[in-house]
Design a protein around this motif. Structure first.
Motif, PDB file in Angstrom:
ATOM      1  N   ALA A   1      -4.628  -3.253 -10.492  1.00 39.10           N
ATOM      2  CA  ALA A   1      -4.901  -2.245  -9.459  1.00 39.10           C
ATOM      3  C   ALA A   1      -4.749  -2.882  -8.075  1.00 39.10           C
ATOM      4  CB  ALA A   1      -6.319  -1.712  -9.629  1.00 39.10           C
ATOM      5  N   LEU A   2      -4.362  -2.045  -7.139  1.00 36.74           N
ATOM      6  CA  LEU A   2      -4.225  -2.505  -5.755  1.00 36.74           C
ATOM      7  C   LEU A   2      -5.591  -2.497  -5.081  1.00 36.74           C
ATOM      8  CD1 LEU A   2      -2.367  -3.170  -3.292  1.00 36.74           C
ATOM      9  CD2 LEU A   2      -2.341  -0.714  -2.821  1.00 36.74           C
ATOM     10  N   LYS A   3      -5.893  -3.575  -4.382  1.00 40.55           N
ATOM     11  CA  LYS A   3      -7.168  -3.615  -3.659  1.00 40.55           C
ATOM     12  C   LYS A   3      -6.969  -3.409  -2.161  1.00 40.55           C
ATOM     13  CE  LYS A   3     -11.397  -6.274  -3.480  1.00 40.55           C
ATOM     14  NZ  LYS A   3     -12.037  -7.401  -4.146  1.00 40.55           N
ATOM     15  N   ALA A   4      -5.951  -4.036  -1.619  1.00 39.27           N
ATOM     16  CA  ALA A   4      -5.744  -3.939  -0.171  1.00 39.27           C
ATOM     17  C   ALA A   4      -4.358  -4.448   0.175  1.00 39.27           C
ATOM     18  CB  ALA A   4      -6.796  -4.766   0.561  1.00 39.27           C
ATOM     19  N   VAL A   5      -3.906  -4.092   1.386  1.00 46.29           N
ATOM     20  CA  VAL A   5      -2.617  -4.577   1.870  1.00 46.29           C
ATOM     21  C   VAL A   5      -2.787  -5.088   3.295  1.00 46.29           C
ATOM     22  CG1 VAL A   5      -0.210  -4.010   2.371  1.00 46.29           C
ATOM     23  CG2 VAL A   5      -1.404  -2.840   0.511  1.00 46.29           C
ATOM     24  N   VAL A   6      -2.283  -6.274   3.524  1.00 49.35           N
ATOM     25  CA  VAL A   6      -2.198  -6.777   4.898  1.00 49.35           C
ATOM     26  C   VAL A   6      -0.763  -6.481   5.329  1.00 49.35           C
ATOM     27  CG1 VAL A   6      -2.278  -8.834   6.345  1.00 49.35           C
ATOM     28  CG2 VAL A   6      -3.935  -8.553   4.487  1.00 49.35           C
ATOM     29  N   PRO A   7      -0.573  -5.535   6.245  1.00 53.83           N
ATOM     30  CA  PRO A   7       0.765  -4.965   6.408  1.00 53.83           C
ATOM     31  C   PRO A   7       1.737  -5.750   7.276  1.00 53.83           C
ATOM     32  CG  PRO A   7      -0.773  -3.816   7.822  1.00 53.83           C
ATOM     33  CD  PRO A   7      -1.580  -4.819   7.046  1.00 53.83           C
ATOM     34  N   GLY A   8       1.250  -6.670   8.113  1.00 54.19           N
ATOM     35  CA  GLY A   8       2.215  -7.272   9.047  1.00 54.19           C
ATOM     36  C   GLY A   8       1.935  -8.718   9.356  1.00 54.19           C
ATOM     37  N   GLY A   9       1.533  -9.476   8.364  1.00 57.56           N
ATOM     38  CA  GLY A   9       1.169 -10.873   8.619  1.00 57.56           C
ATOM     39  C   GLY A   9      -0.331 -10.994   8.755  1.00 57.56           C
ATOM     40  N   ALA A  10      -0.815 -12.236   8.636  1.00 57.76           N
ATOM     41  CA  ALA A  10      -2.256 -12.484   8.526  1.00 57.76           C
ATOM     42  C   ALA A  10      -3.083 -11.894   9.651  1.00 57.76           C
ATOM     43  CB  ALA A  10      -2.513 -13.988   8.440  1.00 57.76           C
TER      44      ALA A  10
END
Ligand code: FMN
Ligand code: SF4
Ligand code: FES
Lengths: 437, 172, 807
Positions: free
Chosen positions: A283-292
C-alpha cells in the motif's frame, strides 16, 4: 549502472537522444545537434529571449522560475563580462536526472549554454558538475573538446564572428553549492556560502559580472525548444508550464527510473502506471513529490497534475522532479529523521536559524526515534521548524523546515505512537502498518 | 615544466594545474578542482599539498584550509585504497541503503569513517549521490554501483579485494 | 546620494538613498538588534537578529542589508518580529554554555542583553550541550568554542580591518568554527581587536580573563602611552592595597580618535605599570657609592640643595636637562620653564624622533592650515606616504589608511626603500634607494634625473600629481632641509595637507613645549622670547643652550655639573659610557632602575602616564586628555616632583604654576581614580566662573598658561570642553614667530634618532611589559612558516575582505 527505462506515455524531448551514443559529436550532429545554436545566432539576443518566453519553459532546478524572463533581467550593457553558469550540482535527494543528460547527451547542455550566452551577450560559460560525477566530467570534457575542435566553441563560433568559451568545473561534495549564489562562490574557489541578495546574479554574479544560472536540464532543454519550435514545445505542457520534465521516480515503486513526461502529468498515474505501482503490491503511504525538501503528500492528495502550479496548490512543490514513493512499511519518524540528518549535514552553517535549527531538529528526532521522545517534543519540533521558515539567508532553511512541518502535520499520530519509549511500530511492520493519521 | 619550481605532483598533474589557473577569469577559481585532483593523486591533502596549492592559486594556507573543510569530499587524512561510500539518503534508505551500510561495517569490520588495517578499504555513509532511481547505491572511489543487494555488495567488495581493484574510471 | 524619505514604525525618516536601514534607524534613535552586523565591515546577514517587516514584502527582511529607498515602510518591533528574534536567541542558546557567572563577557555580553530583551527565558532544548576545551591561540588570545555564536566579526576585523587574515571559518554547518591561521595557534599582529569585537565571551584576553567582573572595575578613558598616534584606551582599574591596579585596556565604547582600533600596545602593554620592580621609594647614592632608599623629604632636599649649589657655583650653563617623550604637555612645559627660569639654562633637550621644528618652520605662513589631523588618514581621498612603515610604527594610522582604501576607495601612494605591508593597499608604489628620499621628492617635483625613472615611476608621479587633493605623510627619513623640500613640493600641488611621523606618545608635545635648546614653547627662538620674558618674570637665557649630544660632550670634558633627567634613558639610547658622567650630579625621575637611573645620585620614583592627568599631543598635532587611572603608592607625578624641587630651590610656586588666582573657589573637588568625573566637574567649574586650581600641583593650571602663552595652543572655541569630554582637538602649528630662519640661531643639528620600534617594542618602556616580551618571544622562537614581510601571511588580491562586495 544508471540504466534507461521507458514508458509509452513518455514524450521524449530532452531524452530524445538518450541511449543513442550522442555523447559523440558526430552522432549528436547526425541527430540535428547544434542546429539550434545556428538558429539562435540568426535570431540574436532579443529573438532568443522572445522564443524562450514563448516556450513557457520554467527552470528545472527547483523553483520553476520562467527561463526566458530570467534571461531578460540581464542588463544589455555591462562594464563587467557576463557569464552563463550551468548548475549540474544535482544533489537534492531523490533527483538523478541531470546525470543522464551529462552521460547521454552532453552536447545538448553545451549547446544550451551557448544559446544562453548568445541571449545575454556572454563570452564565457561554465558547466559545474558535482564532485561525485567524475565519470561524467570526463565525458563532458571530451564533449567540450570536440565542440572546440568543430569551431562551435572558441573564437568565431559557427563562423558568426562571436567568441564563446566553456569551462567544465567540478565541485567537491556540498549540497548547498547547488544554491545559485553559493554555486558562484564555489566556482570562485570559496566556501559555498550564499551571497546576500539583492543584488541578484543577473546583475552582479560571477566575478561581479551579470550571470545567468540555470539547471542542467533547463539548459539541455533549450536547444530542443529551438529544434521543435517554442510554440510546439509550449503545447506539450500545461498552461504556464511548457514542455516536458524528467521525473525521477524512486523509492517503493515497481519500476523506478527517470521518465520524461509532459508537464502536468497526473502523479497518481505516474506512480501506478508509469512506475508500475507500489513495489511488491504494497500500500502507498506517502509521496514526496519534488525532492527531499518538498512537503509530503498523502495518498489521497496525489490525484494532481505535476506542474509547478498544481503541486503548489496541493500544498507542496514540484521542486527538482524527484518523486519519492513511500510504502506502508516506512516509519515517517525515521524518514523525517533521515531527511533532517541530510539538512543538518548540508547546512552551510552561515545563518543561525538554519545552522542551529537543523541540528536541534536532528538531535530531537534522533532521540525521538530511539524512543526517548516526550510529548512536548512534537510541538517543540513544529515550533522550531516554523521559526526557521522564512528567516534564513538562503532557502536551505526552508527546505529543511517545510518537509518537517509536513510530516508533523500529516503524521502527528505516528509521532505520538513513538512516545514514552514505545518501540517503533511502523518500520518493517508489513501489512499490519497503521494508516496515516 | 611546471610554473612551480618544486612541485609535489606528477609532471602531468603539475602541467594540468599550470593550465587550470589560466582557464578562469581569476586563478582562485581553480582551487576546488585542483584540491580534488591533488587528493586523487596524493591520497590526502596534507600540509605540503596545501602549501603548494595555496601558492599556486595565490591565497593563504588558512584560506585553503577554510575551503577544504567545507567540502565533504576533501580530506586531510589518507583513506583506504577503496573508499566505499554508502548512500543512506531517502531513496536509498527506502530500498535497503541502511542494510547495505550495516553489511559493509560487518564485512569490512570497520565503522563509519574508518579504514581497514591493511589500508585497502575505508567506509563512509554519504548523502544522496544522484542514483535515486537505481537505489540502493554505493560509490567506490568515483565508481557507481547501483541496485545492490547485500549479496551483490558482498561480491563487489570481494572483487575489489581479490582483483585489487576494478578498472577505475576517471581518477581515483 | 540624494535623500529619500521612508517610514519606520510610523515615523518619517530621511537618509541618503542606499543607506543601510539599520544605520538609518540608528541615526534616528531606533535600535535594531544585531550580532553579525558591524559598521564598516562587510555585510553578513548571518545572525538574522535584525529582521524587520517591510510593507508589501513577503518575508521578514534583514535591516543590516536593506538599503533605504523612497517611500518604503518598515516595522521594526511587533509581536511577529519579537517572536523571530526570540526564536533566534533560543536557537543560539541551544548549545551556548550558560556559564555567564564566570564568563569574562558576563555583564558586557550582547547575547545576554538580547536574551534579556527578547526574553527567551525557558529553554526548549533538552539535548546535552557540546563541550569543548578552551584553546590558547597566542599569549593574548584565548578561544572558547561553545560560546561562539558565529557572527564572523572577528574574522572580518582581522581580514578587512587589520589585513592580517589570521582568522578563518572552517568546516560547515553546525560544526563551523573560527580557526586560527596556524592550525592550533595564531601568528598575527596580536592586536586583540577580535576580542573586543566579539559580542560574547568566545574570544578572551590573556591579560584579563577570569580576573574580575566588569562591574568591579572603574573604567577610565585615557591615552595609550606608547606610539605617537595616541589612541584612546579605556583602562579597567580595580583598587589594590598599593593604590589602583590596571587590569584591562579596551576601546569598547569606540569613542575617541581611534574608533574601533587598538593595537597590542594600547590594549595589553599597560602591564609595566603593575610590575613588582617599579621604584616606589626614592634612592640616594650614599658615601660608598651605593643607591640606598630614602624618604621623599630627604631626596627632594638633596636634589634641590645640590642643584641650587651647583647653579650658584657653576652657573646654569653647567646644568643639563633631558626631558621625556612620554610625559604630559603640562609637565614638559613646566620642565622647560623650570630649566630656563629656575636652573637658568637653555641646556634642555629630549630624544627627538622627528624634526618637528623643521616641519613647523617649513610650513610657515604659506602652509598655514595645512597640517593634517590623524582623523584625515581615514578620509583623505588620496594619500602619499613617504618613508615610514605605519603598520609597525603607527598602527592606528595604518588602520585608518586601510579603512580609507576599503570604505572610501582612497588612493594610497607609497614611496619606500623597502617593502612595507601597506603596499597591499597601495594604488602604486615607488621603490627607491635607501638614501634616495631626497631625490624621490626632486623626482616627484619633476626632476627626471633625480631617480632612474622608468615608465612605472613616471606613471606613479603623473597619477600622484593629478590628484585634486593629497594628504602627505612623511617619516623621520626627512629632516631639516629634507622636510622643507617635502613641504615645498606639496605646496606646489593643487591641495596638499601634511603630517610628520614621529615616534612616542608625546614626542610632538615635547617639541611643542620647548624641550629644545634653541626653541621655546611654540618654537619661539630663545633669542626672541617676546612676551615670555615678562610672563616668566625675569631674565631668560637668550643664547641657545647645549643639545643632547653637546650635554654629554660637556660631561665628558668635565664641564657638566648637573644633569636632570625626566622619564628618559639617554645612557642606553645614545650609548653613553658611564665614566662620562662620573663628575656630574645626576637626578633621574623614573619608574624603573634603567641604565640611566643606575648612574644617578638621586632617583625619584615616578608615576607614568596612566597614573596622572594632563594632555598629550600626538604626532599629527591632535591634543587629547590624559586621565589618571592607575595609582602606585610611593610614586609621584613628574609634575609634582618638578614643582617641589623648584620650590625647595627657592622658586615662587605661584610664578611657576599659576594656581589659585580666582576669587571664588570650589573646595569639593577630588582627583582620584575617577578623575574623569573630576574633569567633567572642572568643566562645570569653569562654566560657573569658579576657580578650581587651588594647588600648585594642578596640571590644569599649567594648561591654562599653555593656552595663554604657547603659539599653536591658543584656546579654540569649545576646545577645552572637547578635551575634557575626551575628544581630540587638532592644533595648527604656529606660523609667525619661528618662521624666519635667521631667528632660529645657528643651523640646527640633525639630532633625530628614530625609535625604530615595531608593533611589539616600545623603547625602554617596552622592555618592562611582560605581555610584549611574551609575544616577542613567541615570535622569535616560533618557526616562521608564513610572512614575507613580517608577521602576516600575504593574502592575495581579493581575498582580504573577500566578502567586501556584499557591502
Ligand atoms: C539549498 C539549495 C540547493 C539547490 N541545489 C540545486 C541543484 O543541485 N541543482 C540545481 O539545478 N538547482 C539547485 N538549486 C536551485 C538553484 O538555486 C537555482 O534556482 C537553479 O539552479 C536555477 O536554475 P533554473 O532556473 O534552471 O531552475 C538549489 C537551491 C537551493 C536553495
Ligand atoms: S539557510 Fe543559512 S545556514 Fe542554511 S544553508 Fe542557507 S545560508 Fe547556510
Ligand atoms: S545584523 Fe542583520 S543578519 Fe546579523
Amino acid at each position: 549502472m544508471a540504466y534507461l527505462v521507458s514508458h509509452p506515455d513518455e514524450v521524449k524531448v530532452v531524452s530524445s537522444r538518450f541511449g543513442k551514443g550522442a555523447a559523440s559529436i558526430e552522432t549528436y550532429l547526425a541527430l540535428d545537434g547544434y542546429s539550434s545554436a545556428r538558429k539562435a545566432i540568426e535570431l540574436g539576443s532579443d529573438g532568443i529571449i522572445a522564443e524562450m518566453k514563448a516556450s513557457n519553459l520554467r527552470g528545472r532546478g527547483g523553483a520553476g522560475f520562467p527561463t526566458g524572463l530570467k534571461w531578460s533581467f540581464v542588463p544589455k550593457q555591462s562594464a563587467k563580462p557576463k557569464y552563463v553558469l550551468l548548475n549540474g550540482d544535482e544533489s537534492e535527494p531523490g533527483t538523478c536526472k541531470d546525470r543522464l543528460i551529462f552521460e547521454h547527451d552532453p552536447h545538448s547542455a553545451i549547446e544550451g549554454v551557448i544559446i544562453a550566452g548568445l541571449a545575454i551577450g556572454a563570452r564565457m560559460g561554465f558547466i559545474y558538475l558535482r564532485g561525485e560525477y567524475r565519470y561524467l566530467l570526463t565525458i563532458m570534457e571530451r564533449a567540450i573538446d570536440e565542440a572546440y575542435a568543430h569551431g562551435f566553441l572558441g573564437k568565431n563560433i559557427f563562423g558568426s564572428g562571436i567568441d564563446f568559451d566553456i569551462r567544465s568545473h567540478t565541485g567537491a561534495g556540498a549540497y548547498e553549492v547547488g544554491e545559485e549564489s553559493a554555486l558562484m562562490e564555489s566556482l570562485e574557489g570559496k566556501r559555498g556560502i550564499p551571497r546576500i541578495r539583492p543584488p541578484f546574479p543577473a546583475v552582479v554574479g560571477l566575478y561581479g559580472g551579470p550571470t545567468v544560472i540555470n539547471n542542467a536540464e533547463t539548459l539541455a532543454t533549450v536547444p530542443h525548444v529551438f529544434r521543435i519550435g517554442a510554440a510546439e514545445y509550449a503545447k506539450i505542457g500545461t498552461e504556464r508550464n511548457g514542455g516536458t520534465r524528467l521525473f525521477c521516480l524512486s523509492g517503493n515503486v515497481e519500476r523506478p527510473g527517470v521518465y520524461e513526461l509532459p508537464m502536468g502529468y497526473n502523479l497518481k498515474k505516474m506512480i501506478y502506471e508509469v512506475g508500475g505501482g507500489i513495489a511488491g503490491g504494497r500500500a502507498l503511504k506517502a509521496v514526496v513529490p519534488g525532492g527531499a525538501s518538498t512537503p509530503v503528500l498523502l495518498p489521497e492528495e496525489i490525484d494532481i497534475g505535476m506542474d509547478f502550479d498544481q503541486v503548489g496548490k496541493a500544498g507542496s512543490m514540484l521542486g527538482s522532479g524527484g518523486v519519492v514513493v513511500l510504502d506502508d512499511r516506512v516509519c515517517i519518524v525515521e524518514f523525517a529523521l533521515r531527511t533532517m540528518r541530510f539538512y543538518q549535514h548540508e547546512s552551510c552553517g552561515w545563518c543561525i536559524p538554519c545552522r542551529e535549527g537543523t541540528d536541534w531538529l536532528k538531535k530531537t528526532l534522533t532521540r525521538f526515534h530511539a524512543g526517548g521522545g516526550v510529548a512536548k517534543d512534537i510541538d517543540n519540533m513544529r515550533y522550531l521548524a516554523e521559526n526557521i521558515m522564512g528567516r534564513t539567508l538562503c532557502p536551505l532553511g526552508d527546505a529543511a523546515a517545510m518537509p518537517t512541518i509536513g510530516f508533523l502535520k500529516k503524521f502527528r499520530k505516528e509521532f505520538e505512537d513513538h512516545l514514552d519509549g514505545k518501540p517503533c511500530a511502523y518500520a518493517e511492520q508489513g501489512d499490519a502498518a497503521l494508516a496515516p493519521a | 615544466m611546471s610554473a612551480e619550481t618544486q612541485t609535489l605532483f606528477s609532471p602531468g598533474l603539475a602541467a594540468r594545474f599550470d593550465r587550470m589557473v589560466t582557464l578562469y577569469p581569476q586563478r582562485r577559481s581553480a582551487l576546488v578542482p585542483m584540491l580534488l585532483y591533488a587528493q586523487d593523486e596524493m591520497g590526502a591533502l596534507n600540509d605540503a599539498v596545501i602549501a603548494e596549492v595555496a601558492s599556486r592559486v595565490g591565497i593563504s594556507e588558512l584560506e585553503v584550509r577554510n575551503v577544504i573543510s567545507y567540502y565533504s569530499m576533501l580530506h586531510t587524512k589518507p583513506r583506504g585504497k577503496y573508499h566505499v561510500q554508502v548512500c543512506t539518503n531517502i531513496s536509498c534508505m527506502l530500498r535497503g541503503g541502511n542494510e547495505l551500510f550495516a553489511r559493509c561495517k560487518e564485512k569490512l569490520k570497520i565503522e563509519n569513517r574508518e579504514t581497514t588495517p591493511d589500508g585497502l578499504f575505508s567506509l563512509e555513509e554519504v548523502e544522496c549521490i544522484g542514483a535515486c532511481s537505481w537505489a540502493p547505491a554505493v560509490q567506490v572511489n568515483y565508481d557507481f554501483h547501483e541496485n545492490l543487494t547485500p549479496e551483490s555488495l558482498d561480491a563487489l567488495l570481494d572483487q575489489y579485494r581479490t582483483q585489487n581493484g576494478l578498472a577505475d574510471r576517471g581518477g581515483r | 546620494m540624494a535623500d529619500v524619505t521612508f517610514t519606520v514604525d510610523g515615523k518619517k525618516l530621511t537618509a541618503p538613498a542606499g543607506t543601510l536601514l539599520i544605520e538609518a534607524c540608528r541615526a534616528a534613535g531606533i535600535a535594531i538588534p544585531q550580532f553579525c552586523y558591524y559598521p564598516g565591515l562587510a555585510l553578513q546577514a548571518a545572525c538574522r537578529m535584525c529582521l524587520v517587516r517591510q510593507e508589501k514584502v513577503g518575508k521578514l527582511q534583514t535591516a543590516c542589508t536593506t538599503q533605504v529607498a523612497e517611500g518604503q515602510v518598515f516595522t521594526t518591533e511587533s509581536p511577529e518580529i519579537a517572536q523571530a528574534r526570540k526564536a533566534t536567541v533560543e536557537l543560539v542558546l541551544g548549545n551556548h554554555p550558560l556559564d555567564c557567572p564566570v564568563c569574562d563577557a558576563g555583564g558586557e555580553c550582547e547575547l545576554q542583553d538580547m536574551t534579556f530583551k527578547y526574553g527567551a527565558g525557558v529553554s526548549l532544548y533538552t539535548e546535552a550541550k557540546q563541550h569543548r576545551e578552551e584553546q590558547q591561540w597566542s599569549p593574548v588570545v584565548f578561544f572558547d568554542r561553545p560560546r561562539c555564536i558565529l557572527c564572523y566579526r572577528c574574522v572580518r576585523v582581522c581580514n578587512e580591518g587589520m589585513d592580517v587574515a589570521a582568522l578563518g571559518v572552517q568546516s560547515r554547518g553546525v560544526t563551523s568554527v573560527i580557526a586560527p591561521n596556524m592550525g592550533d595557534h595564531l601568528e598575527c599582529e596580536e592586536c586583540g581587536n577580535c576580542i573586543d569585537i566579539c559580542p560574547v565571551g568566545a574570544l578572551t584576553s590573556g591579560t584579563y580573563r577570569y580576573k574580575t567582573r566588569p562591574w568591579e572595575m572603574n573604567h577610565v578613558s585615557t591615552i595609550c602611552t606608547h606610539c605617537a598616534d595616541g589612541c584612546k584606551t579605556t583602562l579597567g582599574v580595580r583598587s589594590a592595597n598599593y593604590g589602583a591596579e590596571i587590569i584591562r585596556g579596551d576601546n569598547r565604547d569606540r569613542s575617541g580618535i581611534n574608533g574601533d582600533f587598538l593595537c597590542i600596545k594600547g590594549r595589553y602593554a599597560f602591564d609595566f605599570a603593575n610590575r613588582p620592580d617599579r621604584l616606589t621609594k626614592p634612592l640616594l647614592r650614599d658615601k660608598d657609592g651605593q643607591l640606598k632608599e630614602a624618604t621623599w623629604e630627604q631626596a627632594l632636599d638633596r636634589t634641590a640643595g645640590r642643584l641650587r649649589e651647583l647653579r650658584e657655583s657653576r652657573g646654569g650653563g653647567a646644568i643639563g636637562v633631558i626631558g621625556s617623550n612620554r610625559t604630559t604637555n603640562e609637565e614638559n612645559y613646566l620642565l622647560q620653564k623650570f630649566a630656563r627660569t629656575v636652573l637658568g639654562t637653555n641646556n634642555i633637550d629630549h630624544h627627538r624622533t622627528a624634526d618637528y621644528a623643521a616641519f613647523v618652520r617649513a610650513l610657515g605662513e604659506r602652509g598655514r592650515g595645512r597640517s593634517a589631523s590623524l582623523r584625515e588618514t581615514a578620509s583623505a581621498p588620496a594619500v602619499l606616504l613617504l618613508g615610514n612603515d605605519p603598520t609597525q610604527e603607527h598602527p592606528l594610522a595604518a588602520w585608518n589608511l586601510r579603512t580609507d582604501v576599503r570604505l572610501n576607495q582612497a588612493r594610497l601612494y607609497v614611496v619606500n626603500h623597502t617593502p612595507i605591508k601597506l603596499e597591499r593597499q597601495a594604488t602604486a608604489t615607488l621603490r627607491i634607494p635607501q638614501d634616495g628620499y631626497g631625490n624621490a621628492i626632486r623626482f616627484l617635483a619633476g626632476d627626471d634625473t633625480a631617480l632612474p625613472a622608468d615608465d612605472a615611476g613616471r606613471g606613479f608621479r603623473d597619477a600622484l600629481r593629478a590628484e585634486p587633493s593629497l594628504l602627505i605623510l612623511f617619516g623621520s627619513e626627512y629632516r631639516g632641509a629634507g622636510v622643507a623640500r617635502v613641504i615645498e613640493f606639496g605646496l606646489g600641488l593643487a591641495d596638499a595637507r601634511f603630517a610628520c611621523l614621529g615616534d612616542y606618545v608625546n614626542s610632538r608635545g615635547a617639541a611643542d613645549m620647548g624641550l629644545l635648546p634653541d626653541l621655546l614653547p611654540g618654537y619661539l627662538p630663545v633669542s626672541k622670547p617676546g612676551g615670555l620674558v615678562e610672563e616668566y618674570g625675569g631674565a631668560l637665557p637668550q643664547t641657545p643652550g647645549m643639545d643632547l649630544i653637546q650635554i654629554f660632550d660637556a660631561a665628558a670634558r668635565g664641564d657638566l655639573a648637573a644633569l636632570y633627567v625626566v622619564g628618559s634613558n639617554p645612557v642606553l639610547r645614545y650609548g653613553i659610557a658611564p665614566e662620562t658622567l662620573k663628575n656630574t650630579f645626576i637626578v633621574v625621575q623614573e619608574m624603573f632602575l634603567t641604565e640611566t637611573a643606575q648612574l644617578a645620585d638621586v632617583v625619584l620614583p615616578a608615576a607614568n602616564l596612566y597614573e596622572k592627568s594632563g594632555t598629550v599631543t600626538n604626532t599629527f598635532g591632535d591634543q587629547q586628555l590624559v586621565n589618571k587611572a592607575g595609582d602606585l603608592a610611593g610614586t609621584r607625578s613628574d609634575f609634582e616632583m618638578i614643582v617641589r624641587i623648584a620650590t625647595k630651590m627657592g622658586a615662587d610656586a605661584k610664578k611657576l604654576v599659576p594656581y589659585g588666582r580666582g576669587v571664588r573657589a570650589d573646595m569639593g573637588q577630588s582627583r582620584g581614580a575617577q578623575s574623569g568625573e573630576a574633569d567633567r566637574h572642572a568643566v562645570w567649574l569653569a562654566a560657573n566662573n569658579l576657580e578650581p586650581k587651588l594647588s600648585p600641583l594642578d596640571p590644569f593650571a599649567v594648561l591654562d598658561e599653555i593656552e595663554r602663552l604657547v603659539p599653536g595652543y591658543e584656546p579654540q572655541a569649545g576646545g577645552r570642553a572637547e578635551l575634557m569630554a575626551g575628544n581630540d582637538i587638532h592644533l595648527e602649528p604656529p606660523s609667525a614667530p619661528a618662521a624666519s630662519s635667521a631667528d632660529a640661531g645657528p643651523a640646527r643639528r640633525d639630532l633625530v634618532l628614530p625609535a625604530a620600534d615595531t608593533l611589539f617594542t616600545s623603547g625602554t618602556l617596552g622592555r618592562y611589559s611582560e605581555k610584549l616580551n611574551s609575544v616577542l618571544e613567541a615570535y622569535t622562537t616560533a618557526a616562521r612558516t608564513t610572512g614575507r614581510d613580517g608577521l602576516s601571511p600575504v593574502a592575495a588580491g581579493e581575498s582580504a575582505g573577500e566578502r567586501d562586495r556584499r557591502a
